[in-house]
Motif scaffolding. Structure first.
Motif, short mmCIF file in Angstrom:
data_model
loop_
_atom_site.label_atom_id
_atom_site.label_comp_id
_atom_site.label_asym_id
_atom_site.label_seq_id
_atom_site.Cartn_x
_atom_site.Cartn_y
_atom_site.Cartn_z
N ASP A 70 0.85 -1.20 0.00
CA ASP A 70 0.00 0.00 0.00
C ASP A 70 0.88 1.24 0.00
N ARG A 88 -11.72 10.79 -9.76
CA ARG A 88 -12.16 9.55 -9.12
C ARG A 88 -11.66 9.50 -7.67
N SER A 89 -12.19 10.39 -6.86
CA SER A 89 -11.80 10.46 -5.45
C SER A 89 -13.01 10.74 -4.59
N ARG A 90 -12.90 10.38 -3.32
CA ARG A 90 -13.99 10.68 -2.39
C ARG A 90 -13.43 10.81 -0.98
N HIS A 100 -9.72 8.96 -0.64
CA HIS A 100 -9.35 7.81 -1.43
C HIS A 100 -9.37 8.22 -2.90
N VAL A 101 -8.22 8.07 -3.57
CA VAL A 101 -8.12 8.36 -4.99
C VAL A 101 -7.94 7.04 -5.72
N ARG A 102 -8.85 6.76 -6.65
CA ARG A 102 -8.86 5.47 -7.33
C ARG A 102 -8.25 5.56 -8.73
N ARG A 105 -7.99 -0.55 -10.18
CA ARG A 105 -8.29 -1.30 -8.96
C ARG A 105 -7.52 -0.79 -7.76
N GLU A 106 -6.54 0.06 -8.00
CA GLU A 106 -5.70 0.53 -6.90
C GLU A 106 -6.28 1.81 -6.29
N VAL A 107 -6.23 1.87 -4.97
CA VAL A 107 -6.70 3.04 -4.23
C VAL A 107 -5.53 3.63 -3.45
N GLU A 109 -4.42 6.31 -0.60
CA GLU A 109 -4.97 7.04 0.54
C GLU A 109 -4.18 8.33 0.72
#
Length: 451
Positions: A70, A88-90, A100-102, A105-107, A109
């Motif tokens: 990670d 693509r974040s929340r 979390h930025v996507r 498949r990888e996120v 932090e």
């Protein structure tokens, strides 16, 4: 410059030198070891005018010769600014807001630099809350990178990699502790553990995972403060248990938990069983299950929390089951009642989602059906979706000496045989009096009509 501090067993904290910046040509970390997604976030923040650092465990793992899984990023951008910068974040979390930025498949932090706890700054206190016990309830006060480093839990997790010039920023003696393979808590141990009792579990996990030793000033307060884990939400402790036992170092984690007096506050009834007459058998079974889990993970085979939890609670099931059977309950009803009671007690300490507890119940139930093999029962059992897990569970019980060996070997051979061989094995069971074979009831003859 903010000074560096480690944990100390005394009231006065040990004061260390200030920030050390290690240039690119004096450390081994390369961008080639960093995921593309993490680099995209780092460069995106940097181009937008924000500070951007790779931080924490990924750097520790690289420096200690392990492959990082990670990648976490720290920045002076607020969560709202990060959220606006990446599509693509929340923003997630209430207690600790992060983003979390996507990327596929990888996120990644992303966290904002956090400030030190202050009692005399109302601007910083408005987003920071404690319980009377010292437990942090909310912590969304933004600060400098120096403050952020001192807010982290252990020195080995407080190293920063600057994407601007590829240098390492060391505020707490991180490099020295990684090289010395020692785990130091940052700040006063009593205070830091009361702020977040899960730090005690993290100390045990890092010691197990990295094969590092825990500094006495960090380890000594843990047995006395272990009871603080009872304040932590059960759902969070479930996640921590998975990290301890399903990350490839289960046995070492268990040994650390026992040494630090932490296991009994995660699995209190299991601990009672371990201290009972059959404690040696139960511990042998737990360790065998953990070794098996570690081997499967090393071989990239799937593992499920249901299996390790089923083993951890099996001693509790067996103790309760004996009492219910002696009171006259039928076996199936006694098992159902024992399982329900054990699960209800356990979820007060570590939550167990229903999707796992259902599987656990099926594994336990099959332990009492695997010796019922006559006729077509063996084939029916093999078609059960939990058969393989129940079979592995049976082998562990035999290996630990809880039950006599033999049944596990029979099932091993049965799975290897072809159809003809399986029928011969069933026939042999019948010739031996076949466990589980039903006797046909004779129907009473009707009396012959007179005359």
């Amino acid at each position: 410059m903010t000074q560096r501090r480690r944990g100390s067993s005394s009231a006065q904290e040990e004061t260390l030198p200030s920030l050390e910046i290690i240039p690119r040509d004096h450390h081994p970390i390369s961008r080639q070891q960093v995921s593309r997604a993490a680099l995209n976030v780092l460069y995106g923040l940097h181009k937008a005018g924000f500070e951007a650092f790779l931080v924490g465990g990924c750097l520790r793992d690289i420096l200690s010769g392990r492959e990082p899984k990670d990648f976490d990023v720290a920045t002076n951008a607020t969560p709202e600014q990060v959220n606006r910068l990446f599509k693509r974040s929340r923003i997630i979390g209430r207690r600790f807001q992060i983003v979390h930025v996507r990327f596929g498949r990888e996120v990644i932090e992303v966290s904002t630099f956090r400030a030190m706890n202050t009692d005399d700054n109302p601007d910083k206190q408005q987003h920071h809350a404690h319980e009377e016990t010292g437990l942090v309830l909310r912590d969304n006060t933004w600060g400098s990178i120096e403050e952020d480093a001192l807010r982290r839990d252990f020195t080995i997790n407080a190293l920063y990699y600057n994407i601007a010039d590829f240098s390492l920023h060391d505020f707490t003696g991180s490099m020295q502790d990684i090289n010395d393979q020692v785990i130091h808590l940052i700040g006063d141990a009593q205070t830091r553990y009361r702020e977040d009792p899960v730090r005690m579990l993290r100390a045990a996990r890092f010691a197990a995972k990295l094969d590092f030793h825990i500094d006495p000033a960090t380890a000594d307060p843990i047995p006395e403060l272990a009871e603080l884990l009872l304040q932590v939400p059960a759902a969070r402790l479930f996640d921590e248990v998975l990290k301890l036992f399903l990350s490839g170092h289960a046995r070492a984690s268990y040994e650390q938990l026992q040494q630090l007096n932490l296991f009994r506050f995660l699995f209190p009834e299991t601990q009672q069983a371990l201290e009972g007459e059959q404690g040696q058998i139960w511990e042998a079974m737990l360790l065998a299950a953990m070794d098996n889990t570690d081997r499967r993970l090393e071989a990239d085979k799937p593992v499920t929390p249901a299996f390790i939890y089923a083993v951890l609670l099996w001693p509790v099931i067996q103790q309760r089951l004996g009492g219910y059977l002696s009171s006259g309950l039928p076996p199936a009803q006694a098992l159902h009642k024992a399982a329900t009671r054990a699960l209800n007690q356990q979820i007060q300490h570590t939550a167990i989602p229903r999707r796992f507890s259902t599987v656990m119940r099926e594994m336990w139930e099959l332990q009492f059906r695997l010796d019922k093999r006559a006729g077509r029962r063996a084939d029916a059992l093999m078609e059960h979706p939990r058969f393989r897990a129940a079979y592995d569970f049976l082998l562990l019980r035999e290996q630990a000496g809880e039950i006599n060996p033999g049944l596990g070997d029979w099932w091993t051979r049965y799975q290897e045989e072809d159809e003809t061989g399986r029928r011969d094995m069933i026939t042999q069971l019948g010739n031996q009096g076949g466990t589980g074979k039903r006797r046909r009831r004779r129907r009473p003859r009707k009396p012959k009509a007179e005359g």
